[in-house]
Scaffold this active site. Structure first.
Site, PDB file in Angstrom:
ATOM      1  CD  GLU A 169       7.068  -2.022  -7.281  1.00 34.55           C
ATOM      2  OE1 GLU A 169       6.052  -2.325  -6.682  1.00 34.55           O
ATOM      3  OE2 GLU A 169       7.460  -0.839  -7.354  1.00 34.55           O
TER       4      GLU A 169
ATOM      5  CB  THR B 288      -0.752   4.452  -5.196  1.00 31.80           C
ATOM      6  OG1 THR B 288       0.397   3.833  -5.775  1.00 31.80           O
ATOM      7  CG2 THR B 288      -1.223   5.578  -6.087  1.00 31.80           C
TER       8      THR B 288
ATOM      9  N   GLY C 194       0.822  -1.215   0.000  1.00 29.99           N
ATOM     10  CA  GLY C 194       0.000   0.000   0.000  1.00 29.99           C
ATOM     11  C   GLY C 194       0.852   1.259   0.000  1.00 29.99           C
TER      12      GLY C 194
HETATM   13  C1  LIG Z   1      -3.989  -1.934 -12.014  1.00 35.07           C
HETATM   14  C2  LIG Z   1      -3.110  -1.163 -11.094  1.00 35.07           C
HETATM   15  C3  LIG Z   1      -2.481  -1.804 -10.037  1.00 35.07           C
HETATM   16  C4  LIG Z   1      -1.695  -1.078  -9.135  1.00 35.07           C
HETATM   17  N1  LIG Z   1      -1.193  -1.702  -8.021  1.00 35.07           N
HETATM   18  C5  LIG Z   1      -0.619  -0.959  -7.034  1.00 35.07           C
HETATM   19  C6  LIG Z   1      -0.262  -1.536  -5.779  1.00 35.07           C
HETATM   20  O1  LIG Z   1      -0.414  -2.752  -5.565  1.00 35.07           O
HETATM   21  N2  LIG Z   1       0.212  -0.720  -4.807  1.00 35.07           N
HETATM   22  C7  LIG Z   1       0.384   0.625  -4.987  1.00 35.07           C
HETATM   23  O2  LIG Z   1       0.812   1.307  -4.059  1.00 35.07           O
HETATM   24  N3  LIG Z   1       0.066   1.205  -6.179  1.00 35.07           N
HETATM   25  C8  LIG Z   1      -0.426   0.448  -7.195  1.00 35.07           C
HETATM   26  N4  LIG Z   1      -0.780   1.038  -8.393  1.00 35.07           N
HETATM   27  C9  LIG Z   1      -0.630   2.478  -8.546  1.00 35.07           C
HETATM   28  C10 LIG Z   1       0.437   2.857  -9.556  1.00 35.07           C
HETATM   29  O3  LIG Z   1       1.700   2.672  -8.992  1.00 35.07           O
HETATM   30  C11 LIG Z   1       0.143   4.297  -9.971  1.00 35.07           C
HETATM   31  O4  LIG Z   1      -1.033   4.269 -10.767  1.00 35.07           O
HETATM   32  C12 LIG Z   1       1.281   4.922 -10.722  1.00 35.07           C
HETATM   33  O5  LIG Z   1       2.399   5.066  -9.893  1.00 35.07           O
HETATM   34  C13 LIG Z   1       0.877   6.296 -11.283  1.00 35.07           C
HETATM   35  O6  LIG Z   1       0.297   7.078 -10.267  1.00 35.07           O
HETATM   36  P1  LIG Z   1      -1.136   7.761 -10.496  1.00 35.07           P
HETATM   37  O7  LIG Z   1      -2.055   6.730 -11.040  1.00 35.07           O
HETATM   38  O8  LIG Z   1      -1.544   8.430  -9.261  1.00 35.07           O
HETATM   39  O9  LIG Z   1      -0.895   8.806 -11.637  1.00 35.07           O
HETATM   40  P2  LIG Z   1      -0.572  10.372 -11.437  1.00 35.07           P
HETATM   41  O10 LIG Z   1       0.538  10.547 -10.483  1.00 35.07           O
HETATM   42  O11 LIG Z   1      -1.843  11.088 -11.195  1.00 35.07           O
HETATM   43  O12 LIG Z   1      -0.044  10.732 -12.895  1.00 35.07           O
HETATM   44  C14 LIG Z   1      -0.939  10.789 -14.023  1.00 35.07           C
HETATM   45  C15 LIG Z   1      -0.088  10.945 -15.281  1.00 35.07           C
HETATM   46  O13 LIG Z   1       0.656  12.169 -15.200  1.00 35.07           O
HETATM   47  C16 LIG Z   1       2.027  11.906 -15.353  1.00 35.07           C
HETATM   48  N5  LIG Z   1       2.780  12.809 -14.449  1.00 35.07           N
HETATM   49  C17 LIG Z   1       2.516  13.087 -13.139  1.00 35.07           C
HETATM   50  N6  LIG Z   1       3.430  13.955 -12.666  1.00 35.07           N
HETATM   51  C18 LIG Z   1       4.282  14.219 -13.683  1.00 35.07           C
HETATM   52  C19 LIG Z   1       5.440  15.041 -13.802  1.00 35.07           C
HETATM   53  N7  LIG Z   1       5.920  15.773 -12.791  1.00 35.07           N
HETATM   54  N8  LIG Z   1       6.077  15.070 -15.004  1.00 35.07           N
HETATM   55  C20 LIG Z   1       5.625  14.351 -16.047  1.00 35.07           C
HETATM   56  N9  LIG Z   1       4.540  13.546 -15.979  1.00 35.07           N
HETATM   57  C21 LIG Z   1       3.875  13.499 -14.807  1.00 35.07           C
HETATM   58  C22 LIG Z   1       2.235  10.447 -14.966  1.00 35.07           C
HETATM   59  O14 LIG Z   1       3.351   9.910 -15.629  1.00 35.07           O
HETATM   60  C23 LIG Z   1       0.931   9.823 -15.438  1.00 35.07           C
HETATM   61  O15 LIG Z   1       1.029   9.435 -16.791  1.00 35.07           O
HETATM   62  C24 LIG Z   1      -1.506   0.307  -9.340  1.00 35.07           C
HETATM   63  C25 LIG Z   1      -2.108   0.948 -10.435  1.00 35.07           C
HETATM   64  C26 LIG Z   1      -2.907   0.243 -11.300  1.00 35.07           C
HETATM   65  C27 LIG Z   1      -3.588   0.970 -12.435  1.00 35.07           C
END
Ligand SMILES: Cc1cc2nc3c(=O)[nH]c(=O)nc-3n(C[C@H](O)[C@H](O)[C@H](O)COP(=O)(O)OP(=O)(O)OC[C@H]3O[C@@H](n4cnc5c(N)ncnc54)[C@H](O)[C@@H]3O)c2cc1C
Length: 391
Positions: free
Chosen positions: A249, A129, A127
């Site tokens: 990872e 995100t 956990g």
């Molecule tokens: C199916 C699935 C399983 C997952 N499993 C886990 C899990 O088990 N545990 C866990 O903790 N998390 C998990 N995640 C979360 C995953 O790690 C995040 O979705 C990922 O790190 C991106 O974060 P976000 O979705 O909040 O996107 P955001 O941070 O909101 O970003 C959205 C977009 O904007 C871009 N962006 C954001 N900031 C910048 C910047 N400064 N410069 C350029 N581009 C930027 C990102 O690259 C992305 O494309 C999972 C996600 C999914 C979809």
């Protein structure tokens, strides 16, 4: 396809690969298709991997694991994907392990690792995100406040995959308010939460339905009490522990992407030889051959970087740049191979029974999770090339 048969730790990888393939052969396309339709968890597959000891690959022998190297663990994950199976159901057990192994106390390791190695306890949930902070981990809001011999946890996590199929959750939460922390990266702590005790008493889990079968969830913590003895390492140092675990990872996910790319390339090659249009196999046309050959070259290049990152990791050397590049290049290679494979199959690529569309949806995730491509590029730009910080 050429494969390194020995790891840098001198393990013979061929029998490991072969036994993973033999196990995976018992879980063919129709098994995954049925689960995909229902968005159901592959319980039997994960149990079979656990029983065979593959998920305990990185646990040292003294704790009941097989004490294999990162290269061997990567080979296991790669073979699962190359066989058409989906290691996303259980990969976290491998990569969350690093945090407990490297930063857990002797008592914690003795308490948890043998039970994880035997399959009695599942450590599949991680956990990090949160809905409001996203990629900006240092801004996470879930708090853990010390009260006597417990921490009281409040907040929310999102995308906590496999939480419904795990006994333990590796959780990062804020123990010192951001303003009061000496450095930006201080004040976060890592806990091992026993979810068997917690459900209904401070933690609730909501499944999130996604475009592929991934068993992901959101978690809500409402005064969850976690014994202080479940704190991993020192209070306030959790971000560093998580970061070091993240290299594992990245490497393991990159290996999965290599496996996916191999599956797509083999599937496309087989189809291109058999499918006759205009009186000849479609694979006789260079317009069909070249994308397959290009995907192969891209996969092989990425595979070298995965090997380089794993080799550095297992001798304890700094591998942040290599682990990130391995993830970036391998995710790009698997996505390019997926697109090529779908195109090679023409209309049939869209039919469920070919498994191409399922694997296509599954491998797309790795452009975004566990770290999105932009964030890797930003790491390389700032930390390797010394360009100015953008955030
Ligand atoms: C199916 C699935 C399983 C997952 N499993 C886990 C899990 O088990 N545990 C866990 O903790 N998390 C998990 N995640 C979360 C995953 O790690 C995040 O979705 C990922 O790190 C991106 O974060 P976000 O979705 O909040 O996107 P955001 O941070 O909101 O970003 C959205 C977009 O904007 C871009 N962006 C954001 N900031 C910048 C910047 N400064 N410069 C350029 N581009 C930027 C990102 O690259 C992305 O494309 C999972 C996600 C999914 C979809």
């Amino acid at each position: 396809m050429a494969q390194a048969e020995r790891s840098p730790a001198n393990e013979d990888l061929a029998p490991i690969r072969e036994s993973v393939r033999a196990l995976c052969a018992k879980f063919p396309g129709e098994y995954w298709r049925d689960l995909d339709r229902e968005r159901a968890y592959p319980t039997e597959f994960v149990a079979a991997l656990t029983q065979a000891g593959f998920l305990a690959a990185l646990i040292p022998e003294e704790y009941g694991g097989s004490g294999l190297s990162m290269t061997a663990a990567a080979a296991i994950m790669e073979e699962i994907q190359a066989s058409g199976c989906n290691g996303a159901a259980c990969h976290a057990q491998m990569y969350t392990m690093g945090t407990l192994l490297r930063h857990g106390s002797a008592a914690q390791k003795a308490r948890w690792l043998p039970a994880i190695a035997s399959g009695e306890l599942r450590l599949q949930a991680f956990g990090v995100t949160e809905p409001t902070s996203g990629s900006d981990t240092l801004n996470l809001r879930t708090t853990a406040v010390r009260e006597g011999d417990h921490y009281i946890i409040n907040g929310q996590k999102i995308w906590t995959s496999r939480a419904e199929h795990s006994d333990l959750l590796l959780l990062i939460a804020r123990t010192t308010p951001r303003e009061a922390a000496p450095r930006r990266s201080d004040g976060l702590s890592v806990f091992l939460v026993d979810m068997r005790l917690a459900q209904g008493t401070g933690i609730s889990i909501n499944p999130i339905r996604t475009m592929m079968n991934h068993a992901t969830t959101e978690l809500f913590f409402d005064d969850l009490r976690v014994p202080a003895e479940n704190l991993i390492g020192e209070e306030g140092q959790g971000f560093r522990y998580i970061l070091s675990g993240m290299n594992a990872e990245r490497i393991l996910i990159a290996a999965e992407c290599i496996g996916d790319a191999k599956w797509f390339i083999a599937k496309a090659t087989g189809y291109a030889k058999e499918r006759i249009v205009f009186g000849r196999p479609i694979g006789q046309n260079q317009g069909v051959q070249f994308p397959i050959a290009r995907a192969y070259a891209q996969m092989r290049a990425a595979e070298l970087m995965v090997g380089a990152a794993a080799a550095l990791y297992e001798v304890g050397r700094e591998c942040g740049a290599e682990a990130n590049m391995a993830k970036l290049l391998a995710a790009d290679a698997s996505w390019a191979a997926a697109d090529m494979c779908l195109q090679t199959h023409g209309g049939f690529g869209f039919a469920e029974e070919f498994d191409v569309e399922r694997k296509f949806r599954e491998t797309r995730l790795y452009q975004t999770a566990p770290i999105s491509t932009n964030l890797i590029l930003s790491y390389l730009a700032e930390h390797v090339l010394g360009l100015p910080r953008s955030y």
